[in-house]
Design a protein around this motif. Structure first.
Motif, PDB file in Angstrom:
ATOM      1  N   THR A   1       0.826  -1.211   0.000  1.00 15.29           N
ATOM      2  CA  THR A   1       0.000   0.000   0.000  1.00 15.29           C
ATOM      3  C   THR A   1       0.858   1.258   0.000  1.00 15.29           C
ATOM      4  N   VAL A   2       1.940   1.223  -0.754  1.00 18.21           N
ATOM      5  CA  VAL A   2       2.740   2.424  -0.965  1.00 18.21           C
ATOM      6  C   VAL A   2       1.972   3.328  -1.924  1.00 18.21           C
ATOM      7  N   PRO A   3       1.829   4.634  -1.638  1.00 14.55           N
ATOM      8  CA  PRO A   3       1.117   5.526  -2.556  1.00 14.55           C
ATOM      9  C   PRO A   3       1.666   5.425  -3.974  1.00 14.55           C
ATOM     10  N   ALA A   4       0.782   5.613  -4.946  1.00 13.62           N
ATOM     11  CA  ALA A   4       1.103   5.540  -6.383  1.00 13.62           C
ATOM     12  C   ALA A   4       1.285   4.108  -6.856  1.00 13.62           C
ATOM     13  N   GLN A   5       1.010   3.113  -5.983  1.00 15.71           N
ATOM     14  CA  GLN A   5       1.013   1.721  -6.395  1.00 15.71           C
ATOM     15  C   GLN A   5      -0.411   1.185  -6.279  1.00 15.71           C
TER      16      GLN A   5
ATOM     17  N   HIS B   1      -6.327  -2.310  -4.328  1.00 18.38           N
ATOM     18  CA  HIS B   1      -6.421  -3.746  -4.039  1.00 18.38           C
ATOM     19  C   HIS B   1      -6.941  -3.964  -2.622  1.00 18.38           C
ATOM     20  N   MET B   2      -6.434  -3.156  -1.683  1.00 18.56           N
ATOM     21  CA  MET B   2      -6.898  -3.256  -0.307  1.00 18.56           C
ATOM     22  C   MET B   2      -8.389  -3.005  -0.208  1.00 18.56           C
ATOM     23  N   SER B   3      -8.877  -2.000  -0.943  1.00 21.25           N
ATOM     24  CA  SER B   3     -10.301  -1.690  -0.944  1.00 21.25           C
ATOM     25  C   SER B   3     -11.122  -2.848  -1.498  1.00 21.25           C
ATOM     26  N   GLN B   4     -10.655  -3.408  -2.602  1.00 25.55           N
ATOM     27  CA  GLN B   4     -11.371  -4.533  -3.208  1.00 25.55           C
ATOM     28  C   GLN B   4     -11.359  -5.749  -2.293  1.00 25.55           C
ATOM     29  N   ARG B   5     -10.223  -5.976  -1.618  1.00 25.39           N
ATOM     30  CA  ARG B   5     -10.115  -7.100  -0.694  1.00 25.39           C
ATOM     31  C   ARG B   5     -11.083  -6.929   0.475  1.00 25.39           C
ATOM     32  N   SER B   6     -11.194  -5.711   0.993  1.00 28.68           N
ATOM     33  CA  SER B   6     -12.120  -5.458   2.090  1.00 28.68           C
ATOM     34  C   SER B   6     -13.549  -5.775   1.687  1.00 28.68           C
ATOM     35  N   SER B   7     -13.885  -5.427   0.445  1.00 30.92           N
ATOM     36  CA  SER B   7     -15.239  -5.668  -0.046  1.00 30.92           C
ATOM     37  C   SER B   7     -15.515  -7.159  -0.209  1.00 30.92           C
TER      38      SER B   7
ATOM     39  N   GLU C   1       6.895  -9.245   2.616  1.00 28.95           N
ATOM     40  CA  GLU C   1       6.611 -10.673   2.770  1.00 28.95           C
ATOM     41  C   GLU C   1       6.100 -11.013   4.158  1.00 28.95           C
ATOM     42  N   ALA C   2       6.237 -10.059   5.109  1.00 32.62           N
ATOM     43  CA  ALA C   2       5.828 -10.302   6.499  1.00 32.62           C
ATOM     44  C   ALA C   2       6.490 -11.560   7.037  1.00 32.62           C
ATOM     45  N   ALA C   3       7.807 -11.625   6.865  1.00 29.79           N
ATOM     46  CA  ALA C   3       8.571 -12.778   7.346  1.00 29.79           C
ATOM     47  C   ALA C   3       8.517 -12.843   8.862  1.00 29.79           C
ATOM     48  N   ARG C   4       8.527 -14.074   9.387  1.00 24.29           N
ATOM     49  CA  ARG C   4       8.402 -14.273  10.829  1.00 24.29           C
ATOM     50  C   ARG C   4       9.661 -14.944  11.381  1.00 24.29           C
ATOM     51  N   ASP C   5      10.270 -14.255  12.350  1.00 25.27           N
ATOM     52  CA  ASP C   5      11.435 -14.766  13.038  1.00 25.27           C
ATOM     53  C   ASP C   5      11.293 -14.342  14.502  1.00 25.27           C
ATOM     54  N   PHE C   6      10.240 -14.848  15.150  1.00 26.29           N
ATOM     55  CA  PHE C   6       9.785 -14.414  16.469  1.00 26.29           C
ATOM     56  C   PHE C   6       9.205 -12.993  16.399  1.00 26.29           C
ATOM     57  N   LYS C   7       9.455 -12.336  15.313  1.00 27.38           N
ATOM     58  CA  LYS C   7       8.902 -11.013  15.037  1.00 27.38           C
ATOM     59  C   LYS C   7       8.298 -11.064  13.646  1.00 27.38           C
ATOM     60  N   ILE C   8       7.378 -10.129  13.363  1.00 22.24           N
ATOM     61  CA  ILE C   8       6.788 -10.050  12.036  1.00 22.24           C
ATOM     62  C   ILE C   8       7.360  -8.800  11.364  1.00 22.24           C
ATOM     63  N   TYR C   9       8.244  -9.026  10.387  1.00 26.40           N
ATOM     64  CA  TYR C   9       8.911  -7.919   9.705  1.00 26.40           C
ATOM     65  C   TYR C   9       8.101  -7.502   8.484  1.00 26.40           C
ATOM     66  N   ALA C  10       7.678  -6.247   8.454  1.00 26.89           N
ATOM     67  CA  ALA C  10       6.936  -5.756   7.286  1.00 26.89           C
ATOM     68  C   ALA C  10       6.824  -4.243   7.347  1.00 26.89           C
ATOM     69  N   ARG C  11       6.899  -3.616   6.184  1.00 32.07           N
ATOM     70  CA  ARG C  11       6.641  -2.182   6.119  1.00 32.07           C
ATOM     71  C   ARG C  11       5.185  -1.936   6.487  1.00 32.07           C
ATOM     72  N   GLY C  12       4.972  -1.009   7.431  1.00 29.77           N
ATOM     73  CA  GLY C  12       3.631  -0.685   7.892  1.00 29.77           C
ATOM     74  C   GLY C  12       3.175  -1.501   9.081  1.00 29.77           C
ATOM     75  N   SER C  13       3.990  -2.469   9.523  1.00 25.36           N
ATOM     76  CA  SER C  13       3.565  -3.310  10.645  1.00 25.36           C
ATOM     77  C   SER C  13       3.303  -2.480  11.895  1.00 25.36           C
ATOM     78  N   GLN C  14       4.174  -1.504  12.156  1.00 19.82           N
ATOM     79  CA  GLN C  14       3.990  -0.644  13.327  1.00 19.82           C
ATOM     80  C   GLN C  14       3.249   0.637  12.956  1.00 19.82           C
ATOM     81  N   ASP C  15       3.455   1.132  11.757  1.00 21.15           N
ATOM     82  CA  ASP C  15       2.874   2.401  11.309  1.00 21.15           C
ATOM     83  C   ASP C  15       2.021   2.174  10.060  1.00 21.15           C
ATOM     84  N   MET C  16       0.688   1.973  10.192  1.00 24.78           N
ATOM     85  CA  MET C  16       0.023   1.660  11.437  1.00 24.78           C
ATOM     86  C   MET C  16      -0.949   0.495  11.228  1.00 24.78           C
ATOM     87  N   LYS C  17      -0.512  -0.482  10.423  1.00 21.62           N
ATOM     88  CA  LYS C  17      -1.413  -1.575  10.077  1.00 21.62           C
ATOM     89  C   LYS C  17      -1.796  -2.426  11.287  1.00 21.62           C
TER      90      LYS C  17
END
Length: 392
Positions: free
Chosen positions: A19-23, A28-34, A93-109
């Motif tokens: 969900t980076v702007p201009a992408q 897609h997020m809106s359609q998925r929610s629906s 990819e939201a890889a998991r290594d005891f933590k969930i690494y992803a852009r937006g995970s903390q801000d603010m998804k």
């Protein structure tokens, strides 16, 4: 256990949407929610593009008394760009290594998805809220336009929750206001000539005292920031007005005195000052030294949310914190969030991200949250949403 795994899986799926702007991820997020709404949550659904390509998704859960004001649960879904070479894992990819690494995970998804999972918990428990609950998922081109729309007026908003910030310490940071942006440019014009001469009344001569004045103001505010409060507690950025010189433009050649010079400043105003009076002071400063003044951005409302017994929503919120044994630290958000549009529209708002003893990773490389933080956030919001929605 299966329910927990399903919640985490849905969160992972959400994090993987770019969900980076201009992408295309925002749409897609809106359609998925629906498409996911019918089989998951019994919520009303609207997706509106006040700005093309930037959908505002409105999910609604009607309360038992439609005449009461609604509760807004706000979350932006857009995220900042990434520099993948600095990440240990692919950022989407939201890889998991005891933590969930992803852009937006903390801000603010984490906040937005915790809202939805909390509503799911409440519905599965057979709970019915007294007031209407609405989750708005947008951003700068979402909330700004949304509060002016008929859809917003139809919600009859009475209170809102929005994003906050993690705290490396033990306290939950709760933001009841925020500093306002003031991006100002001063352009001076003057005589030109050869760099070997004493040219009088140059652009640089006019601009220098303006820069000096604002740097002196910056130092004075910095001195206040470094001085503890009367009770010995440390001040936060929200207590002061920061000023930074961020643009300097002038010159065409080393030996030519230029016709013009520009200085741009990023100023963040604490709501304890008069914004209009502050702007007038900047205009007078430019006029005094013969410079043109341009405001690239200026916010003129310094409304804050009351955090005392006069605000029943605060009473309900703080009651939940007491029951959970959570210590609250109230402060002014150092930057700007969507809450400023809500407060200006007359809707009291609190900014909260339920992350304590956690690093601040806003816009940082290797942004992550832990699975337990996410699951605790669901329980946190289930209790908070129930409490604030039942305020009479």
């Amino acid at each position: 256990m299966a329910q927990v795994k399903a919640s985490v899986s849905r969160f992972i799926e959400y994090l993987r949407i770019k969900t980076v702007p201009a992408q295309p991820g925002l749409r897609h997020m809106s359609q998925r929610s629906s498409s996911n709404r019918p089989q998951s949550l019994s919520l009303g659904f609207q997706s509106i593009e006040y700005v093309a390509g930037k959908p505002v998704v409105i999910l609604t859960w009607p309360g038992t008394d439609p005449s009461l004001p609604s509760i807004i649960l706000n979350s932006h879904t857009d995220v900042v760009p990434v520099f993948e070479e600095f990440w240990d894992y692919p950022p989407f990819e939201a890889a998991r290594d005891f933590k969930i690494y992803a852009r937006g995970s903390q801000d603010m998804k984490i906040v937005g998805h915790c809202y939805l999972e909390a509503v799911r918990v409440l519905q599965e428990q057979g709970r019915r809220l007294t007031a209407h609950a609405a989750s708005e998922i947008g951003g700068h081109d979402g909330m700004c336009k949304f509060v002016e729309s008929g859809e917003f007026k139809a919600l009859n908003a009475g209170f809102a929750l929005d994003e906050g910030m993690a705290n490396p310490g033990n306290d939950l940071r709760v933001f009841y206001g925020e500093r306002a942006p003031c991006w100002v440019k001063f352009r001076a014009r003057g005589n030109v000539g050869h760099g070997s001469q004493f040219i009088e009344d140059t652009a640089a001569e006019k601009l220098t005292p303006i820069i000096n004045h604002l740097m002196e103001f910056r130092q004075a505010q910095f001195d206040i920031f470094k001085t503890p409060n009367s009770d010995g507690s440390l001040r936060t950025l929200g207590d002061v007005t920061t000023t930074n010189l961020t643009l300097l433009e002038s010159g065409v050649q080393q030996n030519v005195v230029p016709e013009s010079a520009l200085a741009g400043f990023d100023i963040r105003m604490t709501p304890t000052i008069d914004y209009i009076e502050f702007r007038k002071g900047l205009e007078d400063l430019g006029k005094k030294h013969g410079a043109e003044v341009e405001f690239a951005q200026f916010w003129d409302d310094n409304t804050v949310t009351k955090t005392d017994a006069s605000n029943p929503f605060w009473t309900a919120f703080s009651g939940v914190m007491a029951d959970l044994g959570i210590s609250v630290f109230k402060e002014i958000f150092p930057a700007a969030t969507d809450s400023r549009y809500l407060r200006k529209a007359g809707v009291p708002a609190l900014g909260v991200t339920p992350l304590t003893n956690a690093p601040i990773l806003l816009h940082d490389h290797n942004e992550f949250v832990t699975e337990s933080e996410f699951l605790n956030g669901i329980d946190f919001y289930a209790k908070v949403i129930q409490a604030v929605a039942d305020v009479e």
